[in-house]
Scaffold this motif. Sequence first.
Motif, mmCIF file in Angstrom:
data_model
loop_
_atom_site.group_PDB
_atom_site.id
_atom_site.type_symbol
_atom_site.label_atom_id
_atom_site.label_comp_id
_atom_site.label_asym_id
_atom_site.label_seq_id
_atom_site.Cartn_x
_atom_site.Cartn_y
_atom_site.Cartn_z
ATOM 1 N N ILE A 152 38.817 31.746 34.249
ATOM 2 C CA ILE A 152 40.020 30.930 34.794
ATOM 3 C C ILE A 152 41.416 31.209 33.938
ATOM 4 C CG2 ILE A 152 40.942 28.591 35.243
ATOM 5 C CD1 ILE A 152 37.885 27.823 35.624
ATOM 6 N N SER A 153 42.599 31.665 34.624
ATOM 7 C CA SER A 153 43.649 31.815 34.080
ATOM 8 C C SER A 153 44.408 30.376 34.495
ATOM 9 C CB SER A 153 44.461 32.741 34.652
ATOM 10 O OG SER A 153 45.807 32.929 34.122
ATOM 11 N N ASP A 154 44.262 29.528 33.636
ATOM 12 C CA ASP A 154 44.586 28.190 33.982
ATOM 13 C C ASP A 154 46.074 28.053 34.289
ATOM 14 O OD1 ASP A 154 45.252 25.174 33.701
ATOM 15 O OD2 ASP A 154 43.184 25.190 32.792
ATOM 16 N N GLY A 155 46.387 27.286 35.461
ATOM 17 C CA GLY A 155 47.677 27.352 35.864
ATOM 18 C C GLY A 155 48.412 28.678 36.320
ATOM 19 N N MET A 156 47.788 29.270 37.009
ATOM 20 C CA MET A 156 48.412 30.732 37.451
ATOM 21 C C MET A 156 48.640 30.810 38.732
ATOM 22 S SD MET A 156 46.705 34.619 37.854
ATOM 23 C CE MET A 156 46.374 34.124 39.504
ATOM 24 N N SER A 157 50.124 30.543 38.890
ATOM 25 C CA SER A 157 50.496 30.985 40.248
ATOM 26 C C SER A 157 50.668 32.153 40.591
ATOM 27 C CB SER A 157 52.076 30.194 40.407
ATOM 28 O OG SER A 157 52.202 28.765 40.031
ATOM 29 N N CYS A 158 50.712 32.392 41.816
ATOM 30 C CA CYS A 158 50.586 33.961 42.335
ATOM 31 C C CYS A 158 51.875 34.755 41.709
ATOM 32 C CB CYS A 158 50.778 34.112 43.972
ATOM 33 S SG CYS A 158 49.234 33.691 44.685
ATOM 34 N N GLY A 159 52.906 34.123 41.536
ATOM 35 C CA GLY A 159 54.166 34.797 40.562
ATOM 36 C C GLY A 159 53.791 35.245 39.323
ATOM 37 N N THR A 160 52.913 34.376 38.796
ATOM 38 C CA THR A 160 52.507 34.711 37.293
ATOM 39 C C THR A 160 51.776 36.087 37.383
ATOM 40 O OG1 THR A 160 52.481 32.262 36.605
ATOM 41 C CG2 THR A 160 51.276 34.064 35.355
ATOM 42 N N LEU A 161 50.905 36.138 38.384
ATOM 43 C CA LEU A 161 49.868 37.203 38.609
ATOM 44 C C LEU A 161 50.836 38.566 38.748
ATOM 45 C CD1 LEU A 161 46.864 38.636 38.756
ATOM 46 C CD2 LEU A 161 47.261 37.911 41.171
ATOM 47 N N GLN A 162 51.587 38.311 39.756
ATOM 48 C CA GLN A 162 52.758 39.471 40.121
ATOM 49 C C GLN A 162 53.351 39.623 39.020
ATOM 50 O OE1 GLN A 162 56.201 39.192 40.705
ATOM 51 N NE2 GLN A 162 56.415 41.324 41.358
ATOM 52 N N MET A 163 54.052 38.780 38.254
ATOM 53 C CA MET A 163 55.097 39.255 37.009
ATOM 54 C C MET A 163 54.610 40.007 36.065
ATOM 55 S SD MET A 163 58.387 36.583 37.215
ATOM 56 C CE MET A 163 57.245 35.134 37.239
ATOM 57 N N ALA A 164 53.171 39.423 35.845
ATOM 58 C CA ALA A 164 52.395 40.314 34.751
ATOM 59 C C ALA A 164 52.051 41.646 35.189
ATOM 60 C CB ALA A 164 51.099 39.383 34.385
ATOM 61 N N VAL A 207 45.420 29.538 45.871
ATOM 62 C CA VAL A 207 45.282 30.283 44.685
ATOM 63 C C VAL A 207 44.399 31.658 45.097
ATOM 64 C CG1 VAL A 207 45.938 28.637 43.240
ATOM 65 C CG2 VAL A 207 43.510 29.152 43.504
ATOM 66 N N GLU A 208 44.698 32.726 44.442
ATOM 67 C CA GLU A 208 43.691 33.850 44.416
ATOM 68 C C GLU A 208 42.409 33.774 43.762
ATOM 69 O OE1 GLU A 208 44.197 37.001 45.612
ATOM 70 O OE2 GLU A 208 46.403 36.564 46.208
ATOM 71 N N LEU A 209 41.516 34.321 44.340
ATOM 72 C CA LEU A 209 40.038 34.440 43.880
ATOM 73 C C LEU A 209 39.277 35.725 44.260
ATOM 74 C CD1 LEU A 209 37.309 32.821 43.341
ATOM 75 C CD2 LEU A 209 37.096 32.008 45.713
ATOM 76 N N ALA A 210 38.962 36.084 43.243
ATOM 77 C CA ALA A 210 38.294 37.742 43.377
ATOM 78 C C ALA A 210 36.595 37.384 42.830
ATOM 79 C CB ALA A 210 38.931 38.664 42.545
ATOM 80 N N MET A 211 35.800 38.065 43.378
ATOM 81 C CA MET A 211 34.647 38.310 42.805
ATOM 82 C C MET A 211 34.085 39.686 42.827
ATOM 83 S SD MET A 211 32.495 34.797 44.604
ATOM 84 C CE MET A 211 33.185 33.211 44.243
ATOM 85 N N TYR A 212 33.083 40.010 41.799
ATOM 86 C CA TYR A 212 32.501 41.239 41.392
ATOM 87 C C TYR A 212 31.147 41.195 41.280
ATOM 88 C CZ TYR A 212 31.342 45.875 39.507
ATOM 89 O OH TYR A 212 30.811 47.309 39.177
ATOM 90 N N GLY A 213 30.214 42.116 41.871
ATOM 91 C CA GLY A 213 29.001 42.032 41.404
ATOM 92 C C GLY A 213 27.897 41.229 42.471
ATOM 93 N N PRO A 214 26.604 40.994 42.226
ATOM 94 C CA PRO A 214 25.553 40.424 42.955
ATOM 95 C C PRO A 214 26.288 39.129 43.302
ATOM 96 C CG PRO A 214 24.568 40.919 40.794
ATOM 97 C CD PRO A 214 26.167 41.531 40.844
ATOM 98 N N GLY A 215 26.332 38.686 44.712
ATOM 99 C CA GLY A 215 26.642 37.233 44.860
ATOM 100 C C GLY A 215 28.176 37.264 45.438
ATOM 101 N N SER A 216 28.760 38.372 45.013
ATOM 102 C CA SER A 216 30.325 38.388 45.551
ATOM 103 C C SER A 216 30.269 38.495 47.215
ATOM 104 C CB SER A 216 30.961 39.524 45.002
ATOM 105 O OG SER A 216 30.380 40.842 45.311
ATOM 106 N N GLU A 217 29.047 39.115 47.672
ATOM 107 C CA GLU A 217 29.207 39.107 49.633
ATOM 108 C C GLU A 217 29.025 37.772 50.013
ATOM 109 O OE1 GLU A 217 24.975 38.675 47.854
ATOM 110 O OE2 GLU A 217 26.373 39.980 47.182
#
Length: 468
Positions: free
Chosen positions: A46-58, A434-444
């Motif tokens: 969890i990136s606490d308090g991460m708006s989409c702009g934070t993800l993009q600017m980083a 907000v954005e949510l991504a999953m990798y690995g078993p269970g992500s399906e």
Amino acid sequence: MNRRRFLKGSSALAGLFTLGPSVILANDVETISKKAKKAKNIIFLISDGMSCGTLQMADLYSQHILGKNTEWINLYKENKVSRALMDTASASSPVTDSAAASSSFGSGHRVKNGVLNIGLNGEKYLPIWQKFKNAGKKTGCVTTVTITHATPAGFCVNSDSRNAENEIAEMYAELGFDVMMGGGDEFFNPSKRKDKKDIYKIYEKKGYQVLKEKSDLENIKKGGKTLGIFANGALPYTIDQNNIPELQKTPTLAQMSAAAIDQMKDHKNGFVLLIEGGKVDWAAHANDIAALIHDQLAFDEAVKTAIDFAEKDKETLVIITTDHGNANPGLIYGANAKENFDSIADYKYTNEYILNSIHADFNLQQIKDWVKETNKISLTDDEAKHLKDFYSGLEKQEDGLYNYKKLPFKAYSEIQKKHNNVGWISMDHSGDYVELAMYGPGSELLKPFVQNKDLHYLMLQASIEKES
């Protein structure tokens, strides 16, 4: 461990498939149980308090200054993850706080802001890390704020108040979580607690090794229960840690994450681990772009640590998201937007450090020289005077969450905006999806749009092993 043992280990799982929201399931449960590989481990970032702009600017900063994409964006570009938007509301507001947001993951229910896994009618929901612990898995939390703060606590305990951090420190010991790392010495140290309780001694009597500095990670007893408290209050911001030698005794989020994974990875029944970049949220509250970007990049290093492990392990579900947006920062249109944004690379310290170093007896030239040295920004006389007025009492002191010294964060960010083209809508949480991504078993199991509480059931469904 078979499915019957898992269900026996936590009575709260009874009726899981009927209680869990169907929105998270890609197919019916029986079909998934037959076809999908189950996750032995779960790493929830969890990136606490991460708006989409934070993800993009980083990511933009990483491209322009470091010459590479961030790990999170690379996962999208390489099509390695399932991706969704997540609704972050709480039971009391469309704009959540961290306690209610974490409790939605922890309990599978939306609760009101300010409480931890307590329902609207006083129900105590069994937190998810307790469920997994009862089922035989190792459990841990790693954060850059106090380990007793709202986000880790929401995965672990019940409390009427997120502010009961003294009590939460004791609860962790009683519940016996395996690896807990972050800040918060004031909640464990008898010389800093009003009741003079030595909480460290309680942990030591229960067999925990207690770590205090980064170097302690090198001498860690493999596989043993571990409490790492590396700071009074939160850990330092990354940009300050990088540039202030005395702060470099503190481990990074990625270093703590790697140590936590190493401590638990060989357990036969697997492990679950929360990793929180908590200072991303604090930077957003302060409208501090340098602090925000560098702590988001530090979080991204922890993402890489988790993904690297999961790619080799092949039995680990990695969940990457935030609990809510904050301040919705963004790069604003302008003729020199790229050059102005790239000038953030010249910033040496957080705004907190810069503004803390200015005193009421500074003259205008001293303020101008200090800002030039630390940000390479040439203030006008009017800008320097505006800042000085906050210290001399001519301007009203600013309030704000985590602004303990009433520093002029907003005023200074408005000055910086003229030079870096970064704007902010507020100094507080926002209700955006907000954005949510999953990798690995269970992500399906992930569908394109979910509510925060759905992830509780998805984790349980993803990790239940097949009947033997």
